[in-house]
Every structure is written in C-alpha cells, then in structure tokens.
Design a protein around this motif. Structure first.
Motif, short mmCIF file in Angstrom:
data_model
loop_
_atom_site.label_atom_id
_atom_site.label_comp_id
_atom_site.label_asym_id
_atom_site.label_seq_id
_atom_site.Cartn_x
_atom_site.Cartn_y
_atom_site.Cartn_z
N THR A 45 -4.04 5.74 2.60
CA THR A 45 -3.05 6.26 2.90
C THR A 45 -2.17 4.37 2.70
O THR A 45 -1.39 3.94 2.10
CB THR A 45 -2.28 6.84 4.54
N SER A 46 -3.39 3.51 3.10
CA SER A 46 -2.99 2.47 3.14
C SER A 46 -3.54 1.93 1.10
O SER A 46 -2.91 0.81 0.68
CB SER A 46 -5.00 1.78 4.10
N LEU A 47 -3.77 3.24 0.72
CA LEU A 47 -4.13 2.45 -0.69
C LEU A 47 -2.50 2.61 -1.42
O LEU A 47 -2.62 2.13 -2.20
CB LEU A 47 -4.69 3.36 -1.67
N VAL A 48 -2.46 3.69 -1.15
CA VAL A 48 -0.99 4.60 -1.28
C VAL A 48 0.37 2.82 -0.77
O VAL A 48 0.92 2.90 -1.73
CB VAL A 48 -1.01 5.73 -0.97
N GLY A 49 -0.03 2.19 -0.02
CA GLY A 49 0.89 1.12 0.60
C GLY A 49 0.23 0.38 -0.24
O GLY A 49 1.74 -0.22 -0.74
N LEU A 50 -0.98 -0.06 -0.72
CA LEU A 50 -0.83 -1.66 -1.33
C LEU A 50 -0.18 -0.80 -2.76
O LEU A 50 0.23 -1.35 -3.70
CB LEU A 50 -2.23 -1.46 -1.70
N TRP A 51 0.00 0.98 -2.99
CA TRP A 51 1.01 0.60 -4.52
C TRP A 51 1.95 0.27 -4.63
O TRP A 51 2.86 0.07 -5.61
CB TRP A 51 -0.14 2.28 -4.75
N ASN A 52 2.75 1.11 -3.48
CA ASN A 52 4.35 0.83 -3.47
C ASN A 52 4.16 -0.62 -2.97
O ASN A 52 5.24 -0.99 -3.86
CB ASN A 52 4.07 1.77 -1.58
#
Length: 71
Positions: A45-52
């Motif tokens: 979830t944190s990596l998807v947030g950084l990707w966003n």
C-alpha cells in the motif's frame, strides 16, 4: 535542479489516491495485530501511494523534461 511544478486538474486524482493509500496503511498499521500479511499489505500500500505521488509529479511538471524526472 528541480523544475517548478504547477497545479492542474489532472494531478488531483493521483494525489487523492496517494492520500487514501497512505491513510489506509496508517489505519491498518494501528488496527491489525502484527503478522506477515499485515507487513506485506503495508509495504504494498505504501509503494502504491508513492507510485501515485510520482504520477502526480509528472502531471504537475511544467515541461516534458520535468515530467520525465517523475516517470
């Protein structure tokens, strides 16, 4: 070094998605007991947030060279 960024409507959805991803990660971290599934979910979830946030940075760039730094 960094190009200036300018807010536009295309950047709003990825910024909102990133905020929701980070909020969900914090909520899960506080509510769920420690386990390997929780750790994996928090990292994902944190990596998807950084990707966003990187997608939003590309949308906020004022020129192509600045956008290329974010993608």
């Amino acid at each position: 070094m960094f190009e200036p960024l300018m807010m536009n409507t295309y950047a709003a959805p990825p910024i909102l998605a990133a905020l929701l991803n980070f909020a969900m990660a914090i909520w899960i971290a506080l509510q769920v007991s420690p386990s390997s599934v929780r750790t994996t979910f928090l990292m994902w979830t944190s990596l998807v947030g950084l990707w966003n946030m990187s997608i939003a940075g590309g949308y906020l760039a004022v020129d192509a060279e600045g956008a290329l730094l974010w993608y």
